[in-house]
Enzyme design. Structure first.
Site, PDB file in Angstrom:
ATOM      1  N   ASN A 101       0.846  -1.196   0.000  1.00  0.00           N
ATOM      2  CA  ASN A 101       0.000   0.000   0.000  1.00  0.00           C
ATOM      3  C   ASN A 101       0.879   1.242   0.000  1.00  0.00           C
ATOM      4  OD1 ASN A 101       0.553   0.779   2.867  1.00  0.00           O
ATOM      5  ND2 ASN A 101      -0.382  -1.222   3.206  1.00  0.00           N
ATOM      6  N   ALA A 153       1.897   1.194  11.679  1.00  0.00           N
ATOM      7  CA  ALA A 153       2.113   0.493  10.407  1.00  0.00           C
ATOM      8  C   ALA A 153       0.795   0.307   9.669  1.00  0.00           C
ATOM      9  CB  ALA A 153       2.744  -0.875  10.680  1.00  0.00           C
ATOM     10  N   ASP A 192      -4.250  -6.071   4.976  1.00  0.00           N
ATOM     11  CA  ASP A 192      -5.314  -6.878   5.565  1.00  0.00           C
ATOM     12  C   ASP A 192      -5.377  -8.265   4.927  1.00  0.00           C
ATOM     13  OD1 ASP A 192      -6.158  -4.974   7.399  1.00  0.00           O
ATOM     14  OD2 ASP A 192      -7.355  -3.938   5.879  1.00  0.00           O
ATOM     15  N   LYS A 195       8.576 -16.810 -10.843  1.00  0.00           N
ATOM     16  CA  LYS A 195       7.815 -15.676 -11.377  1.00  0.00           C
ATOM     17  C   LYS A 195       6.668 -16.218 -12.224  1.00  0.00           C
ATOM     18  CE  LYS A 195       8.270 -11.700 -14.376  1.00  0.00           C
ATOM     19  NZ  LYS A 195       8.971 -11.203 -15.535  1.00  0.00           N
ATOM     20  N   PRO A 249      -3.624 -11.962   9.923  1.00  0.00           N
ATOM     21  CA  PRO A 249      -4.061 -11.801  11.315  1.00  0.00           C
ATOM     22  C   PRO A 249      -4.166 -10.309  11.644  1.00  0.00           C
ATOM     23  CG  PRO A 249      -1.748 -12.483  11.205  1.00  0.00           C
ATOM     24  CD  PRO A 249      -2.299 -12.582   9.816  1.00  0.00           C
ATOM     25  N   ILE A 269      -3.114  -7.852  13.912  1.00  0.00           N
ATOM     26  CA  ILE A 269      -2.055  -7.852  14.925  1.00  0.00           C
ATOM     27  C   ILE A 269      -2.517  -7.149  16.200  1.00  0.00           C
ATOM     28  CG2 ILE A 269       0.301  -7.087  15.427  1.00  0.00           C
ATOM     29  CD1 ILE A 269       0.862  -7.245  12.403  1.00  0.00           C
ATOM     30  N   LYS A 290     -13.020   0.700  16.167  1.00  0.00           N
ATOM     31  CA  LYS A 290     -11.730  -0.010  16.217  1.00  0.00           C
ATOM     32  C   LYS A 290     -11.093   0.102  17.595  1.00  0.00           C
ATOM     33  CE  LYS A 290     -10.761   0.400  11.404  1.00  0.00           C
ATOM     34  NZ  LYS A 290     -10.125   1.116  10.331  1.00  0.00           N
ATOM     35  N   LYS A 347     -10.323  -3.395  19.366  1.00  0.00           N
ATOM     36  CA  LYS A 347      -8.922  -3.805  19.496  1.00  0.00           C
ATOM     37  C   LYS A 347      -8.368  -3.531  20.898  1.00  0.00           C
ATOM     38  CE  LYS A 347      -8.260  -3.013  14.568  1.00  0.00           C
ATOM     39  NZ  LYS A 347      -7.296  -3.193  13.494  1.00  0.00           N
TER      40      LYS A 347
HETATM   41  O1  C5P Z   1      -8.804  -2.355  11.195  1.00  0.00           O
HETATM   42  P1  C5P Z   1      -7.786  -1.468  10.604  1.00  0.00           P
HETATM   43  O2  C5P Z   1      -6.779  -2.166   9.770  1.00  0.00           O
HETATM   44  O3  C5P Z   1      -8.336  -0.299   9.871  1.00  0.00           O
HETATM   45  O4  C5P Z   1      -7.055  -0.846  11.905  1.00  0.00           O
HETATM   46  C1  C5P Z   1      -5.939  -0.049  11.808  1.00  0.00           C
HETATM   47  C2  C5P Z   1      -5.010  -0.270  12.987  1.00  0.00           C
HETATM   48  O5  C5P Z   1      -4.809  -1.672  13.182  1.00  0.00           O
HETATM   49  C3  C5P Z   1      -3.634   0.316  12.750  1.00  0.00           C
HETATM   50  O6  C5P Z   1      -3.105   0.732  13.981  1.00  0.00           O
HETATM   51  C4  C5P Z   1      -2.873  -0.874  12.156  1.00  0.00           C
HETATM   52  O7  C5P Z   1      -1.484  -0.752  12.405  1.00  0.00           O
HETATM   53  C5  C5P Z   1      -3.477  -2.060  12.888  1.00  0.00           C
HETATM   54  N1  C5P Z   1      -3.569  -3.299  12.093  1.00  0.00           N
HETATM   55  C6  C5P Z   1      -3.070  -4.471  12.623  1.00  0.00           C
HETATM   56  N2  C5P Z   1      -3.162  -5.650  11.932  1.00  0.00           N
HETATM   57  C7  C5P Z   1      -3.760  -5.681  10.747  1.00  0.00           C
HETATM   58  C8  C5P Z   1      -4.306  -4.519  10.209  1.00  0.00           C
HETATM   59  C9  C5P Z   1      -4.192  -3.333  10.907  1.00  0.00           C
HETATM   60  O8  C5P Z   1      -2.517  -4.433  13.711  1.00  0.00           O
HETATM   61  N3  C5P Z   1      -3.832  -6.840  10.093  1.00  0.00           N
END
Ligand code: C5P
Length: 398
Positions: free
Chosen positions: A202, A267, A271, A281, A297, A299, A329, A333
């Site tokens: 991204n 970061a 997703d 390749k 996952p 994180i 969120k 989280k």
């Molecule tokens: O749910 P979303 O990806 O929008 O949430 C963003 C927050 O979650 C950010 O702090 C990002 O670093 C973290 N994140 C994560 N693991 C993921 C996706 C996002 O820890 N797979």
């Protein structure tokens, strides 16, 4: 402290800089060059600093040895803005005015903040002088990038005043509110391989996370930066943990999370990842190609479950329903704070030196931190985060 002002357009910002410094407890003495007086008057700087200003006119000295006396007992000196002319003279020991004479006699740490047209800044003569000054132990504060007064774009702007103030606080040992704290910051995108040469990623540059890591270190924290590929260098004096995929980031965090006091998850973790990775390749054969994706996952969600007494800060990059989505969120989280930014705007966010965020805590109203440099914003975010740390034992006993 001593503030030296030289003759660049950014000199008009120095009365505000003096006021901010005084607010943080500095006693500010100002010295300025003749050219600086084209942009800001000694009377303005005298009014805000509350002290007579040393100007190029030697007669304005209260004492004929002020250029030597001023240095006594200083914690730190800052030249802002520092012109190309000033850098050149200082690099070569020229002392043809009161400011240069004063600076040559200093014994305290010296910081210079170059500010000039980007082409001037990029000139090899200027860069050479900066190298010379750096090699002599002078801290050269890199200018910011952006639109200049002259209409040009590029590197050469005086950094945000808040950034300069934070650096001075650190230099003077006034702001070590994260000293003894272990902080993990994540930054940048992750890369999820498709085959031997391709990947999904991204637009994250890592600038926001790097700015937070740097700000935390400036405030005395022991910083670990876990990051995907960055568009900016990893700052000095922190533990550098480069990773590539979300899975690698999760592993690096799982190993270190228990020992930290705070995690700032800036970061932009992918997703999704390709469900199958081809070692070779993938060849084109004229036919359509679909890549099956599986979720990575989350994180933060995982770490949120092992939170204990740690402070966790997340980011929410949204294109719609900014506050509502961010708040959801925060709860899901198990975060303490979430910084929500609108990534549909091109003047802030991804790959920009600027950002604007709403900080949302578990209680209370969201706080809007208006568009500012990521470096300044990083300190504002940490100002909020520090309040959430449990009081240190020393502070509790005191
Ligand atoms: O749910 P979303 O990806 O929008 O949430 C963003 C927050 O979650 C950010 O702090 C990002 O670093 C973290 N994140 C994560 N693991 C993921 C996706 C996002 O820890 N797979």
């Amino acid at each position: 402290m001593l503030l030296g002002v030289t003759g660049g357009i950014a000199a008009y910002k120095t009365p505000d800089l003096v006021r901010l410094l005084i607010k943080k407890g500095f006693d500010v003495r100002v010295a300025m060059t003749k050219n600086a007086e084209q942009f800001v008057t000694p009377v303005s700087l005298r009014s805000v600093s509350g002290h007579r200003v040393l100007t190029a006119d030697w007669d304005t000295q209260e004492d004929p040895f002020d250029h030597l006396n001023v240095g006594a007992g200083l914690s730190v000196a800052l030249i802002a803005p520092a012109t190309a002319n000033f850098l050149g003279k200082l690099a070569h020991g020229v002392a043809d005015d009161l400011l240069l004479t004063t600076v040559l006699a200093l014994e305290c740490p010296l910081y210079v903040a170059p500010a000039m047209n980007p082409r001037m800044y990029a000139n090899p003569a200027v860069q050479e002088n900066i190298k010379t000054l750096t090699a002599r132990g002078i801290t050269v504060i890199p200018p910011s990038a952006g639109a200049m007064a002259c209409g040009d774009e590029g590197e050469g702007r005086l950094p945000a005043l808040e950034t300069l103030v934070a650096l001075m606080e650190k230099a003077a040992g006034l702001n070590a509110d994260l000293s003894g704290k272990k902080i993990i910051v994540t930054a940048g995108p992750t890369e999820e391989p498709i085959d031997a040469v391709r990947f999904i990623s991204n637009r994250s540059s890592g600038r926001m996370g790097v700015a937070i890591a740097e700000a935390a270190r400036e405030r005395g924290a022991e910083v670990t930066l876990i990051h995907g590929p960055l568009a900016v260098p990893v700052p000095d004096n922190m533990t550098d943990v480069p990773v590539r995929t979300a899975k690698e980031m999760l592993d690096a965090l799982t190993e270190r999370f228990a020992a930290c006091d705070m995690l700032v998850m800036a970061a932009a973790v992918s997703d999704f990842r390709p469900a199958r990775v081809s070692d070779a390749k993938v060849k084109k054969n004229g036919a359509e190609l679909s890549i099956a994706l599986e979720p990575n996952p989350d994180i933060l969600e995982r770490l949120g479950r092992m939170k204990g007494g740690r402070v966790i800060i997340g980011f929410a990059a949204e294109t719609e329903n900014l506050l509502a989505n961010a708040r959801e969120k925060l709860m899901k989280k198990n975060l303490d704070l979430i910084c929500a930014n609108d990534v549909s705007r091109s003047d802030i966010g991804f790959d920009s030196a600027y950002n604007e965020v709403h900080i949302i805590g578990r209680a209370g109203e969201p706080v809007l931190l208006g568009r500012m440099e990521k470096r300044a914003l990083a300190h504002r975010i940490l100002d909020e985060a520090v309040k959430l740390l449990p009081p240190s034992r020393a502070a509790a006993q005191g």
